[in-house]
Scaffold this active site. Structure first.
Site, PDB file in Angstrom:
ATOM      1  CB  SER A  47      -0.960   0.011   1.191  1.00  0.00           C
ATOM      2  OG  SER A  47      -0.269  -0.135   2.413  1.00  0.00           O
ATOM      3  CD  GLU A  48       0.304   3.789   2.172  1.00  0.00           C
ATOM      4  OE1 GLU A  48      -0.764   4.335   1.870  1.00  0.00           O
ATOM      5  OE2 GLU A  48       0.369   2.829   2.967  1.00  0.00           O
ATOM      6  CB  THR A  49       7.277   1.904  -1.236  1.00  0.00           C
ATOM      7  OG1 THR A  49       6.733   0.601  -1.475  1.00  0.00           O
ATOM      8  CG2 THR A  49       8.794   1.821  -1.225  1.00  0.00           C
TER       9      THR A  49
END
Length: 279
Positions: A46-48
């Site tokens: 979902s996020e990096t």
């Protein structure tokens, strides 16, 4: 391309592998936006995040936060996961023992502190609030597969990602949802019965590549929900929110509020992968 320090951190879980993972590249200096976005698309989380030297004198580090399809000014579990990885690597003025950390991100400066339950971030101010337009709310309820009368209240609770929140009458109603596609970031919340260990059940949905995806545990949404639900006296702090149940996760988000009104969102963080990434 070169090797860069990399960690994958589980955030908000009751134990390892129970929460929401974030990929953290600890040495993002020298990477351009296109490369960061390509790597975030490849991780497919979902996020990096990418840690960079701060540009503000009051910040310990700067972070850029990417979903697989775009950049965000702020997000909650990446904030805690990035801070955890940065502290574990010995960064900052106080090193791993620092009690107060200031993160610089697209939304400005975000304060982070240690708590007995893990790290906590100070909820950023809402950039959009207020009532949801009736026509849009009708589209949202249709996408959620619920009747208009099922909605107790709805508000814009955008603190960066763009959240629209819907309050239902119970946690069971929240867990029963089987939504169809809508091109919005939508958070849904409902209360657990009085006396339960967790006060509310939360689910978060966002569009990705033409489908609606559910996020396991969402710090930004829980921060903005707290702003709304505490301000409207629907909840009192401290409380614990449960999220990820429908996905087989065990997310727990601990919410407190200081005397000055600052909302703190806390959860456990643990490194599950530690190594290098060739970028």
């Amino acid at each position: 391309m070169r090797s860069r320090s990399f960690k994958q951190v589980d955030v908000f879980g009751e134990g390892p592998l129970c929460g929401n993972p974030v990929a953290v590249v600890l040495d993002g200096d020298g990477l351009d936006t296109a490369t960061m976005q390509r790597f975030a698309h490849w991780t497919n989380l979902s996020e990096t995040t990418f840690v960079l030297p701060p540009t503000h004198a009051g910040a310990d580090y700067r972070v850029r936060i990417f979903t697989p399809v775009g950049e965000l000014p702020f997000a909650g579990h990446p904030t805690l996961g990035t801070c955890h990885a940065w502290l574990e690597a010995g960064g900052g003025r106080g090193g791993a023992g620092a009690e107060r950390i200031v993160q610089e991100c697209g939304a400005g400066l975000v304060e982070i502190r240690r708590t007995p339950g893990g790290l906590a971030f100070a909820g950023p101010p809402l950039v959009r609030s207020g009532a949801v337009e009736p026509a849009l709310l009708a589209d949202v309820t249709a996408a959620l597969g619920i009747a208009p009368d099922d909605v107790v209240a709805a508000e814009w609770v955008d603190n960066g990602p763009g959240w629209l929140a819907v309050l239902l009458g119970s946690a069971q109603q929240v867990l029963a949802l089987a939504p169809s596609f809508i091109d919005l970031d939508v958070g849904v919340v409902g209360p657990h019965p009085p006396g339960s260990e967790e006060a509310i059940e939360v689910r978060a949905f966002f569009p990705k590549d033409g489908t609606l995806v559910e996020d396991p545990v969402t710090g930004s949404l829980n921060a903005s929900l707290a702003d709304w639900l505490l301000r409207s006296s629907r909840l009192s702090a401290p409380y614990v929110a449960r999220q990820g149940t429908a996905l087989g996760r065990a997310g727990r988000v601990h919410v407190t509020r200081d005397d000055d009104g600052t909302i703190w969102v806390a959860g456990a963080t643990v490194t599950c992968l530690d190594g290098v990434a060739t970028i």
